[in-house]
Write a protein that holds these residues in place. Structure first.
Motif, PDB file in Angstrom:
ATOM      1  N   PHE A 225       0.425  -1.044   0.093  1.00 34.44           N
ATOM      2  CA  PHE A 225      -0.140   0.159   0.256  1.00 34.44           C
ATOM      3  C   PHE A 225       0.769   1.157  -0.112  1.00 34.44           C
ATOM      4  O   PHE A 225       1.847   1.556   0.793  1.00 34.44           O
ATOM      5  CB  PHE A 225      -0.672   0.035   0.998  1.00 34.44           C
ATOM      6  CG  PHE A 225      -1.504  -1.160   1.172  1.00 34.44           C
ATOM      7  CD1 PHE A 225      -3.460  -1.017   0.281  1.00 34.44           C
ATOM      8  CD2 PHE A 225      -1.437  -1.904   2.752  1.00 34.44           C
ATOM      9  CE1 PHE A 225      -3.872  -2.382   0.309  1.00 34.44           C
ATOM     10  CE2 PHE A 225      -2.261  -2.940   2.365  1.00 34.44           C
ATOM     11  CZ  PHE A 225      -3.485  -3.628   1.424  1.00 34.44           C
ATOM     12  N   VAL A 251      -5.214   1.169   8.789  1.00 35.99           N
ATOM     13  CA  VAL A 251      -4.028   0.814   8.078  1.00 35.99           C
ATOM     14  C   VAL A 251      -1.993   0.563   8.650  1.00 35.99           C
ATOM     15  O   VAL A 251      -1.661  -0.602   8.185  1.00 35.99           O
ATOM     16  CB  VAL A 251      -3.825   1.294   6.488  1.00 35.99           C
ATOM     17  CG1 VAL A 251      -2.770   1.130   5.481  1.00 35.99           C
ATOM     18  CG2 VAL A 251      -5.120   1.625   5.750  1.00 35.99           C
ATOM     19  N   THR A 259       3.343  -0.553   4.025  1.00 36.47           N
ATOM     20  CA  THR A 259       2.327   0.446   3.715  1.00 36.47           C
ATOM     21  C   THR A 259       3.232   1.811   3.563  1.00 36.47           C
ATOM     22  O   THR A 259       4.449   2.543   4.467  1.00 36.47           O
ATOM     23  CB  THR A 259       1.615   0.829   5.061  1.00 36.47           C
ATOM     24  OG1 THR A 259       0.818   0.038   4.962  1.00 36.47           O
ATOM     25  CG2 THR A 259       0.850   2.080   4.642  1.00 36.47           C
TER      26      THR A 259
END
Length: 347
Positions: A225, A251, A259
């Motif tokens: 991500f 997240v 991420t």
């Protein structure tokens, strides 16, 4: 009948009042919040849980004193809704959470290669720069987007191309999307991507609510991500602060190493630094071009196609550096202090 007698005796004004009340009641009933859809799926997917938890949480940090006691985080918004914004490299310094924490994603295994094909999902709420970064990354010869990489428009987002936006109301797209058939969506995405490219890219804002579902939907791929965040001073916010903060927290809690966080403002204030760390995270993005001008998709998206992001940033930085009064804050707790925004506004 008595009702008919009463009706005949009512004045025109009274009749009008009754009609207005009835019409308003019907309108409110028809447009009441649709909770039934989410209730049907709440046992299978609990996205709203973490949003509720973070909304009610007290943002705090550990005190540096020897006692080790926890003290409330500095709250620059307390009792001050109308503020003056000033966004510069000084008021918005590099993030305290080091970029190196993001390094080690796609290209960290073995000799810089992953065993599985790669998918990067851009996660972010509306008006946080997802379209801009989607376009920048799409300029790389190593990236496949679901739609035309030459445009900067929602038209190349997965939910637009698969018609999900037309098939669902906004309230359903942002209620936790527990109704989604992720397996079917994955099949559609894989049919649209050019799978000969080493990096497959997708960006549809509602997907930030379900990063775990994206990982589960692509078991044969390495899913990572890039998360976009944006402060209140540079946007007319489309989603309330605490809801956005809840999504970001989810997240980062579940996928901290997978991420890569990008602040929207840093695309303009310090693009060279962002580019350097982005390429460290994924070397195949080395040929992205921030100076490329998007093609005109349609008249609705002309504001995305008149200049390159580099040109836009030049003007934006000048605008942000001018003090600007705003009431664009809806909370007494700064939910984005973890990203360094606490000094971009003052009473």
């Amino acid at each position: 009948p008595a009702q008919a007698i009463i009706w005949r005796q009512m004045t025109t004004k009274q009749v009008s009042s009754v009609c207005i009340i009835v019409c308003v009641s019907i309108f409110l009933y028809n447009y009441r919040p649709n909770y039934s859809l989410f209730e049907k799926y709440k046992d299978s997917y609990q996205t709203s849980n973490y949003i509720s938890e973070v909304k009610t949480a007290v943002f705090s940090r550990e005190d540096d004193s020897s006692s080790g006691a926890s003290t409330p985080m500095h709250n620059p918004y307390k009792k001050c809704r109308h503020r003056t914004c000033l966004v510069t490299r000084k008021t918005l310094p590099p993030m305290e959470r080091t970029w190196e924490q993001n390094v080690g994603g796609l290209s960290s295994s073995g000799e810089g290669k992953t065993e599985k094909p790669r998918i990067i999902f851009l996660l972010g709420y509306p008006s946080t720069g997802t379209s801009a970064l989607h376009f920048i990354l799409g300029t790389s010869s190593n990236v496949s987007t679901l739609g035309d990489p030459g445009i900067m428009s929602a038209m190349k987002e997965g939910w637009q191309i698969t018609k999900l936006v037309k098939k669902t109301k906004r309230q359903h797209r942002w209620n936790g999307i527990g109704w989604m058939n992720w397996t079917q969506l994955a099949v559609q995405y894989l049919e649209l991507w050019d799978t000969t490219k080493p990096i497959l890219l997708e960006c549809s804002p509602p997907e930030i609510q379900a990063p775990e579902k994206l990982v589960e939907a692509f078991p044969d791929h390495s899913v990572k991500f890039i998360m976009l965040v944006r402060g209140d001073c540079t946007t007319s916010r489309a989603t309330d602060d605490k809801t956005r903060s809840a999504g970001y927290a989810n997240v980062l809690k579940k996928y901290p190493r997978d991420t890569f966080v990008v602040r929207y403002e840093d695309l303009c204030l310090r693009w060279k630094e962002v580019y350097k760390h982005l390429v460290s995270w994924e070397p195949l993005l080395e040929d992205v071009d921030i100076a490329k001008v998007p093609a005109v998709a349609n008249k609705k998206d002309e504001h995305h196609s008149s200049q390159s992001i580099q040109e836009y940033c030049h003007n934006a930085v000048e605008t942000w550096a001018k003090p600007k009064e705003t009431s664009n804050f809806d909370t007494d707790v700064h939910p984005f202090a973890q990203f360094g925004y606490e000094n971009t506004s003052y009473c």
